[in-house]
Design a protein around this motif. Sequence first.
Motif, PDB file in Angstrom:
ATOM      1  N   GLN A 165       0.831  -1.195   0.000  1.00 19.60           N
ATOM      2  CA  GLN A 165       0.000   0.000   0.000  1.00 19.60           C
ATOM      3  C   GLN A 165       0.870   1.251   0.000  1.00 19.60           C
ATOM      4  N   GLU A 166       0.292   2.340  -0.457  1.00 19.59           N
ATOM      5  CA  GLU A 166       1.056   3.571  -0.644  1.00 19.59           C
ATOM      6  C   GLU A 166       1.715   4.053   0.645  1.00 19.59           C
ATOM      7  N   GLU A 167       0.998   3.914   1.768  1.00 15.02           N
ATOM      8  CA  GLU A 167       1.527   4.411   3.037  1.00 15.02           C
ATOM      9  C   GLU A 167       2.414   3.404   3.754  1.00 15.02           C
ATOM     10  N   GLN A 168       2.585   2.203   3.191  1.00 13.78           N
ATOM     11  CA  GLN A 168       3.347   1.145   3.848  1.00 13.78           C
ATOM     12  C   GLN A 168       4.843   1.384   3.720  1.00 13.78           C
ATOM     13  N   LYS A 169       5.535   1.388   4.859  1.00 13.60           N
ATOM     14  CA  LYS A 169       6.970   1.695   4.878  1.00 13.60           C
ATOM     15  C   LYS A 169       7.843   0.445   4.781  1.00 13.60           C
ATOM     16  N   LYS A 224      -4.310  -3.396   9.628  1.00 13.28           N
ATOM     17  CA  LYS A 224      -3.992  -2.307   8.695  1.00 13.28           C
ATOM     18  C   LYS A 224      -4.126  -2.750   7.241  1.00 13.28           C
ATOM     19  N   LYS A 244      13.146  -1.044   0.271  1.00 15.30           N
ATOM     20  CA  LYS A 244      12.185  -1.287   1.341  1.00 15.30           C
ATOM     21  C   LYS A 244      12.821  -2.202   2.385  1.00 15.30           C
ATOM     22  N   SER A 299       1.206   7.281  13.803  1.00 10.46           N
ATOM     23  CA  SER A 299       1.486   8.662  13.416  1.00 10.46           C
ATOM     24  C   SER A 299       2.137   9.365  14.611  1.00 10.46           C
TER      25      SER A 299
END
Length: 258
Positions: A56-60, A85, A110, A124
């Motif tokens: 996903q885009e927000e996955q680090k 999540k 990654k 956050s």
Amino acid sequence: QREKYEEFFKNFGLQLKFGIYNDFGANKEMLQELIMFYSSSEKKLVTIAEYISRMQEEQKYIYYACGESVARIDRLPQTELVKDKGFEILYLTEDVDEFALKVLQKYDEKEFKSVSSGDLGLESEEEKKSSEKQAEDYKEMFSFMQESLAGKVKGVRLSQRLKSHPVCLTSEGELSLEMEKVLNSLPTDKPVKADRVLEVNADHPIFAVVCQLYKEDKDKLKTYTDILYTQALLIEGIAIDDPVSFSNAVCNLMADKA
């Protein structure tokens, strides 16, 4: 020829993973495209590249979990938040797996992250501040619980990863709980030990009991703390030192409730 390769990998995948780990990772770039792991979302073997393609885009991070079998890993409390999540988890079931990922360090920029690591990178800044404030309220109680475990854990803290389970064990530093198990299974005169942290779920009913005991019966809280820690060990598949003592403690509590 995916089906043929998967059949090949089932026979020789272990050697490929050892190839990554050997010689301090000298061949890791050549072999990293070939290794596969079971996926929590795909329910089959996937490559790391396939995992990244679905991130996903927000996955680090590339998340992974270790254990003796897919079924056992799938029930680990530490996987709850990551699954919640909607993030995919790679299931590592062979002794060399985590060592190979430690050598790889990252894939396509990654980094790999164990679901049992200290910080999952899912909060956050606002959530972190809220968690820190909440943890401060129980600082003295957790210090008492840590002291009662007499050096067995590096700390006791509120968990941000647990959803329905009461407790779990996590680790700090480079040595994970799974690596500890693997290394201690080898012939050695010097057993190693990861820096263990006992995490407690503030949303579980047992937490209210723990808080009440801290105010009213600290001796009983010591018993509860030892039981919770032992339960966390059993979840991890780590042998406990005194099964008889654990059984007696549980039975005594059951008798109190009868």
